[in-house]
Design a protein around this motif. Structure first.
Motif, short mmCIF file in Angstrom:
data_model
loop_
_atom_site.label_atom_id
_atom_site.label_comp_id
_atom_site.label_asym_id
_atom_site.label_seq_id
_atom_site.Cartn_x
_atom_site.Cartn_y
_atom_site.Cartn_z
N ASP A 79 0.85 -1.19 0.00
CA ASP A 79 0.00 0.00 0.00
C ASP A 79 0.89 1.24 0.00
OD1 ASP A 79 -1.93 1.91 0.25
OD2 ASP A 79 -2.46 1.43 2.33
N PHE A 80 1.00 1.88 -1.16
CA PHE A 80 1.83 3.07 -1.29
C PHE A 80 1.00 4.36 -1.29
CE2 PHE A 80 4.22 -0.34 -3.36
CZ PHE A 80 5.45 -0.22 -2.73
N GLY A 81 -0.25 4.24 -0.97
CA GLY A 81 -1.11 5.41 -0.97
C GLY A 81 -1.75 5.64 -2.34
N LYS A 82 -2.28 6.84 -2.53
CA LYS A 82 -2.98 7.18 -3.77
C LYS A 82 -2.29 8.33 -4.48
CE LYS A 82 -7.54 5.75 -2.08
NZ LYS A 82 -8.93 6.18 -1.79
N SER A 83 -2.34 8.29 -5.79
CA SER A 83 -1.84 9.39 -6.59
C SER A 83 -3.02 10.29 -6.95
CB SER A 83 -1.17 8.87 -7.87
OG SER A 83 -0.95 9.92 -8.78
N VAL A 85 -2.68 12.92 -8.70
CA VAL A 85 -2.44 13.42 -10.05
C VAL A 85 -3.01 12.46 -11.07
CG1 VAL A 85 -0.68 14.04 -11.74
CG2 VAL A 85 -0.41 14.73 -9.35
N TYR A 86 -2.73 11.16 -10.89
CA TYR A 86 -3.21 10.14 -11.83
C TYR A 86 -4.59 9.59 -11.45
CZ TYR A 86 1.55 10.05 -13.70
OH TYR A 86 2.76 10.38 -14.27
N ARG A 87 -5.10 10.00 -10.28
CA ARG A 87 -6.42 9.55 -9.82
C ARG A 87 -6.49 8.03 -9.73
NH1 ARG A 87 -8.41 14.19 -7.70
NH2 ARG A 87 -8.11 15.91 -9.16
N ASP A 88 -5.46 7.43 -9.17
CA ASP A 88 -5.40 5.98 -9.05
C ASP A 88 -4.50 5.64 -7.88
OD1 ASP A 88 -5.74 3.32 -9.53
OD2 ASP A 88 -4.88 3.32 -11.54
N VAL A 90 -1.26 4.10 -6.14
CA VAL A 90 0.13 3.99 -6.60
C VAL A 90 0.47 2.53 -6.91
CG1 VAL A 90 2.54 4.39 -5.97
CG2 VAL A 90 0.77 6.02 -5.26
N ALA A 91 -0.06 1.62 -6.12
CA ALA A 91 0.22 0.20 -6.35
C ALA A 91 -0.28 -0.24 -7.73
CB ALA A 91 -0.42 -0.65 -5.26
N HIS A 92 -1.46 0.25 -8.15
CA HIS A 92 -1.99 -0.11 -9.45
C HIS A 92 -1.16 0.50 -10.57
CE1 HIS A 92 -4.79 0.22 -12.95
NE2 HIS A 92 -5.03 -1.03 -12.60
N LEU A 93 -0.72 1.74 -10.39
CA LEU A 93 0.14 2.37 -11.39
C LEU A 93 1.44 1.60 -11.57
CD1 LEU A 93 -0.30 6.12 -10.39
CD2 LEU A 93 -1.13 5.05 -12.49
N ILE A 94 2.01 1.17 -10.45
CA ILE A 94 3.26 0.41 -10.52
C ILE A 94 3.01 -0.95 -11.16
CG2 ILE A 94 4.98 -0.77 -9.09
CD1 ILE A 94 4.82 1.59 -7.17
N GLY A 95 1.90 -1.58 -10.81
CA GLY A 95 1.61 -2.90 -11.36
C GLY A 95 1.44 -2.89 -12.87
N THR A 96 0.88 -1.80 -13.42
CA THR A 96 0.68 -1.73 -14.86
C THR A 96 1.97 -1.41 -15.61
OG1 THR A 96 0.06 0.62 -14.67
CG2 THR A 96 -1.71 -1.02 -14.61
N ARG A 97 2.97 -0.89 -14.92
CA ARG A 97 4.23 -0.50 -15.57
C ARG A 97 5.38 -1.47 -15.29
NH1 ARG A 97 4.67 5.01 -17.22
NH2 ARG A 97 2.60 5.97 -17.22
N ALA A 98 5.28 -2.25 -14.22
CA ALA A 98 6.41 -3.07 -13.79
C ALA A 98 6.80 -4.11 -14.85
CB ALA A 98 6.08 -3.77 -12.47
N GLY A 99 5.81 -4.65 -15.56
CA GLY A 99 6.10 -5.67 -16.56
C GLY A 99 6.99 -5.16 -17.67
N ASP A 277 4.33 14.58 -8.21
CA ASP A 277 3.51 13.54 -7.59
C ASP A 277 4.42 12.71 -6.69
OD1 ASP A 277 1.70 11.65 -6.86
OD2 ASP A 277 1.02 11.18 -8.89
N MET A 278 4.62 13.20 -5.46
CA MET A 278 5.61 12.60 -4.57
C MET A 278 5.24 11.19 -4.13
SD MET A 278 8.24 14.44 -4.24
CE MET A 278 8.97 13.66 -2.81
N ALA A 279 3.97 10.87 -4.06
CA ALA A 279 3.57 9.53 -3.64
C ALA A 279 4.11 8.49 -4.62
CB ALA A 279 2.05 9.44 -3.56
N VAL A 280 4.05 8.78 -5.91
CA VAL A 280 4.56 7.86 -6.93
C VAL A 280 6.08 7.85 -6.92
CG1 VAL A 280 4.65 7.37 -9.40
CG2 VAL A 280 2.51 8.16 -8.36
N VAL A 281 6.69 9.02 -6.83
CA VAL A 281 8.16 9.11 -6.83
C VAL A 281 8.74 8.34 -5.65
CG1 VAL A 281 10.12 10.68 -6.63
CG2 VAL A 281 8.16 11.32 -8.04
#
Length: 316
Positions: A79-83, A85-88, A90-99, A277-281
């Motif tokens: 649980d990295f919190g919410k972004s 800026v991206y309205r999502d 952070v865990a979901h944003l990372i999951g879609t990009r990690a691959g 967007d510090m939560a994502v960074v």
């Protein structure tokens, strides 16, 4: 490998992660003003209700250590919190990009290991002009930054010779392979040079070793001498620099991802940083640090298994 050596390396790993996570979390508080404004994208006139919600969710009103522990414990559970800026999340944003990042780094790692060791070994065994040429080319590869190599590859293999696509990560195995070839080469080139140089030096040193000369004097076939004695004994330093190189690929993946638009974690971190967007960074930085430290620790342990002297069991 002594248990003390393993325990020391694991303790170093944990300490490095803790110190790095403190620095990553604390960086948000070094900027003037309310840290919550960074978490909402650095808006000049944020909604007070949004700021209050961010303060509550990220425990910004808590003492520093308590807020840090809430953030770190949440990260350990994914649980990295919410972004905002991206309205999502952070865990979901990372999951879609990690691959995409995993595929790019994996492709580049294969190139580093295979090309680096083959070039270095071939140069050391052949010697003469072959070794000189290989040394010159690998030294040149080490000197070219990733972003410069990216531009050169795009110009040559996408503009002059339109063989490869240069944007996106593709679909399916063949599409992904075609889209990631140029960014993987650009990302791997510097470390191919390093691995080749270290491999050449290590193999050359083993070729002059006394036990190798003894094996030859006893009539052992040259192929057997090279395989059993030279390459096996040279594998320690080669493995060490290869592991550092793979960890280095993670640190520089953002450059290739941004240049070729592959959309991995590195590109996400750059985009998030530009939008404050510090939560994502924070989340991506922590992941990169953990992966980097884990790989380096694994390399230390494997290298010690190949060379017991590194763990304190052998004689110096």
């Amino acid at each position: 490998m002594s248990p003390r050596f393993v325990a020391a390396r694991l303790a170093t790993l944990v300490a490095t992660v803790i110190v790095s996570s403190l620095a990553i979390y604390g960086a948000m508080f070094l900027t003037p003003g309310d840290p919550a404004t960074l978490l909402v994208g650095g808006s000049r006139d944020p909604d007070p209700h949004v700021l209050a919600e961010v303060h509550r969710e990220y425990h910004l009103d808590d003492p520093f250590i308590q807020g840090y522990w809430h953030w770190l414990s949440g990260a350990l559970h994914g649980d990295f919190g919410k972004s905002l800026v991206y309205r999502d999340t952070v865990a979901h944003l990372i999951g879609t990009r990690a691959g995409d990042t995993l595929a790019l780094v994996g492709f580049a790692a294969v190139l580093v290991l295979t090309a680096g060791t083959v070039i270095g070994t071939f140069a050391a065994l052949r010697g003469g002009r072959t070794e000189t040429l290989a040394t010159t080319l690998t030294a040149g590869a080490m000197a070219v930054p990733t972003f410069v190599m990216s531009v050169l590859l795009i110009w040559l293999f996408a503009v002059q010779l339109p063989w490869f696509p240069v944007y996106g990560s593709g679909e399916g195995f063949t599409g992904t392979l075609a889209h990631l070839t140029l960014p993987a080469v650009a990302l791997a080139m510097t470390w191919i040079g390093y691995v080749a140089q270290v491999t050449r030096t290590a193999v050359r040193a083993e070729l002059r070793a006394e036990h190798v000369e003894t094996s030859r004097s006893r009539g052992v076939p040259e192929r057997t001498v090279v395989r059993r004695h030279v390459l096996h004994n040279a594998s320690g330093p080669v493995l060490a620099v290869s592991g550092v190189g793979i960890a280095g690929l993670i640190a520089t993946a953002a450059v290739a991802e941004q240049a070729f638009g592959t959309g991995g974690l590195g590109a996400l971190m750059i985009e998030a940083a530009s939008k404050q967007d510090m939560a994502v960074v924070q989340a991506v930085s922590l992941i990169f640090v953990v992966v980097f430290v884990v790989i380096n620790t694994a390399v230390d342990l494997v290298s010690a298994a190949f060379d017991p002297r590194l763990s304190g069991k052998g004689t110096p």
